[in-house]
Write a protein that holds these residues in place. Sequence first.
Motif, short mmCIF file in Angstrom:
data_model
loop_
_atom_site.label_atom_id
_atom_site.label_comp_id
_atom_site.label_asym_id
_atom_site.label_seq_id
_atom_site.Cartn_x
_atom_site.Cartn_y
_atom_site.Cartn_z
N ALA A 106 0.92 -0.96 -0.43
CA ALA A 106 -0.31 -0.18 -0.02
C ALA A 106 0.85 1.45 -0.06
O ALA A 106 0.55 2.30 -0.84
N LEU A 107 2.21 1.44 0.84
CA LEU A 107 2.68 2.27 0.83
C LEU A 107 3.64 2.73 -0.32
O LEU A 107 3.61 3.83 -0.96
N PHE A 108 3.68 1.60 -1.51
CA PHE A 108 4.44 1.96 -2.54
C PHE A 108 3.48 2.03 -3.80
O PHE A 108 3.54 2.68 -4.64
N GLY A 109 2.26 1.72 -3.28
CA GLY A 109 1.00 2.36 -4.44
C GLY A 109 0.35 0.97 -5.16
O GLY A 109 -0.06 0.81 -6.36
N TRP A 110 1.30 -0.10 -4.85
CA TRP A 110 0.93 -1.51 -5.50
C TRP A 110 -0.95 -2.13 -5.42
O TRP A 110 -1.26 -2.82 -5.44
N VAL A 111 -0.67 -1.53 -4.32
CA VAL A 111 -2.57 -2.15 -3.33
C VAL A 111 -3.16 -0.73 -3.22
O VAL A 111 -2.31 0.28 -2.76
N ARG A 112 -4.64 -0.51 -3.70
CA ARG A 112 -5.52 0.43 -2.89
C ARG A 112 -5.86 -0.74 -1.72
O ARG A 112 -7.12 -1.21 -2.41
N LEU A 113 -6.21 0.16 -0.57
CA LEU A 113 -6.57 -0.12 0.57
C LEU A 113 -8.29 -0.53 0.99
O LEU A 113 -8.72 0.88 0.29
N ASP A 114 -9.20 -0.55 1.13
CA ASP A 114 -10.16 -0.50 1.45
C ASP A 114 -10.69 -0.75 3.37
O ASP A 114 -10.92 -2.31 3.52
N ILE A 255 -3.80 -10.17 1.92
CA ILE A 255 -3.57 -9.34 1.00
C ILE A 255 -5.32 -9.28 0.14
O ILE A 255 -6.29 -7.74 0.24
N LEU A 256 -6.02 -10.10 0.45
CA LEU A 256 -7.39 -10.29 -0.26
C LEU A 256 -8.12 -9.58 0.05
O LEU A 256 -9.48 -9.78 -0.31
N GLY A 262 -13.29 -2.59 -7.03
CA GLY A 262 -13.17 -2.31 -8.69
C GLY A 262 -11.64 -2.01 -8.64
O GLY A 262 -11.23 -1.57 -9.75
N THR A 263 -10.55 -2.34 -7.57
CA THR A 263 -9.30 -2.65 -8.23
C THR A 263 -8.51 -4.23 -8.37
O THR A 263 -9.19 -4.87 -7.69
N SER A 264 -7.53 -3.94 -8.71
CA SER A 264 -6.87 -5.26 -8.83
C SER A 264 -5.28 -5.19 -7.89
O SER A 264 -5.03 -4.63 -7.28
N VAL A 265 -5.29 -6.51 -7.82
CA VAL A 265 -3.94 -7.27 -6.81
C VAL A 265 -2.52 -7.86 -7.42
O VAL A 265 -3.68 -8.94 -8.58
N ASP A 266 -2.16 -7.29 -7.93
CA ASP A 266 -0.52 -7.82 -9.03
C ASP A 266 0.20 -8.67 -7.99
O ASP A 266 0.60 -7.72 -7.42
N PRO A 267 -0.06 -10.22 -8.38
CA PRO A 267 1.53 -10.92 -7.12
C PRO A 267 2.42 -10.40 -7.57
O PRO A 267 3.08 -10.93 -6.53
N ALA A 268 2.43 -9.87 -8.42
CA ALA A 268 4.49 -10.11 -8.70
C ALA A 268 4.72 -8.39 -7.67
O ALA A 268 6.32 -8.09 -7.17
N LEU A 269 4.12 -7.45 -7.73
CA LEU A 269 4.47 -6.70 -6.67
C LEU A 269 3.62 -6.71 -5.29
O LEU A 269 4.86 -6.27 -4.43
N ALA A 270 2.34 -6.45 -4.72
CA ALA A 270 1.84 -7.03 -3.97
C ALA A 270 1.88 -8.02 -3.23
O ALA A 270 1.51 -8.18 -1.68
#
Length: 316
Positions: A106-114, A255-256, A262-270
């Motif tokens: 989240a800090l690096f912007g690789w995922v948007r959290l709720d 992380i899921l 409406g966003t996605s999670v890239d396992p290579a980054l997040a």
Amino acid sequence: MIRIRPAAIVAFILLTWGLAWLVALPLWIDGGLANPLAGTLIPVMMFTPALAVLIVMLVLRPVPKGERLRFLGIWPLRPAKRVVWMMVLGLFAPIVVIAVSVAVAALFGWVRLDLVGFSGFAEQLAASLPAGVPAPPATAVILAQLLAIPFAAATINALLAFGEELGWRGFLVPALRQYGTWPALLISGGVWGLWHSPLILLGYNFGVTDITGVLLMTAGCIAWGVLLGWLRLRSASLWPAVFAHGAMNAAGGMILWFYAAGTSVDPALAGMLGVAGWITCALVVVVLMLTGQFRKQPELDGAVGRMLSAPRQRGE
């Protein structure tokens, strides 16, 4: 100190890689990960490192018969207090490390959290239920899954993880220890990562079917392998690494729970095996190094000829 011949180490590595490809072969012949046998073959593949250890021990006999359980870290569990506490650490520390990796992503912007409505997870939950069936509150399901992680890690996940850990941290780490702590940790992690290739090249974990996925998995396994290897060396027992591996597998999808709809999670980054996981593992390793934890590699009850015996460095 029991010194393992290079031939035995190479034989183990080639055997475990070959057996992994053999087990995964039906998936390559028909359907890939969509093959109905995938749910059976993937757990079976987890026992190929253990089978490779058994073959090497019986055929090449690199360890005297009476020393095998001790060499592999299976028995004895002494001193019991240290081993038990390291097992507890193995059960719960991966959960914390994975949670921190979510924060790093989240800090690096690789995922948007709720973190209020857990909308992404709520969306998944609703989609998994038959039409018209109301979804339970996402927070309740997340809490239930969180509480279940240590139990899963200590039971079914630990059983499956044992099949791998007997090879990686049971045999390979102490076998390579004669060349130094860091070569043992880094090489064993790399071997562990490449062992996943039959599945990674089918799209497992990262959803890519080329060398990129293999490289990502190898880097992730090196990062986590240093921590699992540290548990092995610090406790002189296999079991803390078994429970930690079980906890990793149980908490890997954490992380899921937290990403926004409406966003996605890239396992290579997040993901825990992606860049966020590498950074988090590296931070933990730095803390362990600064506190001298890699220099503390005790022997079980001081038995002569223990596999973790090594020339003492100045300051140890």
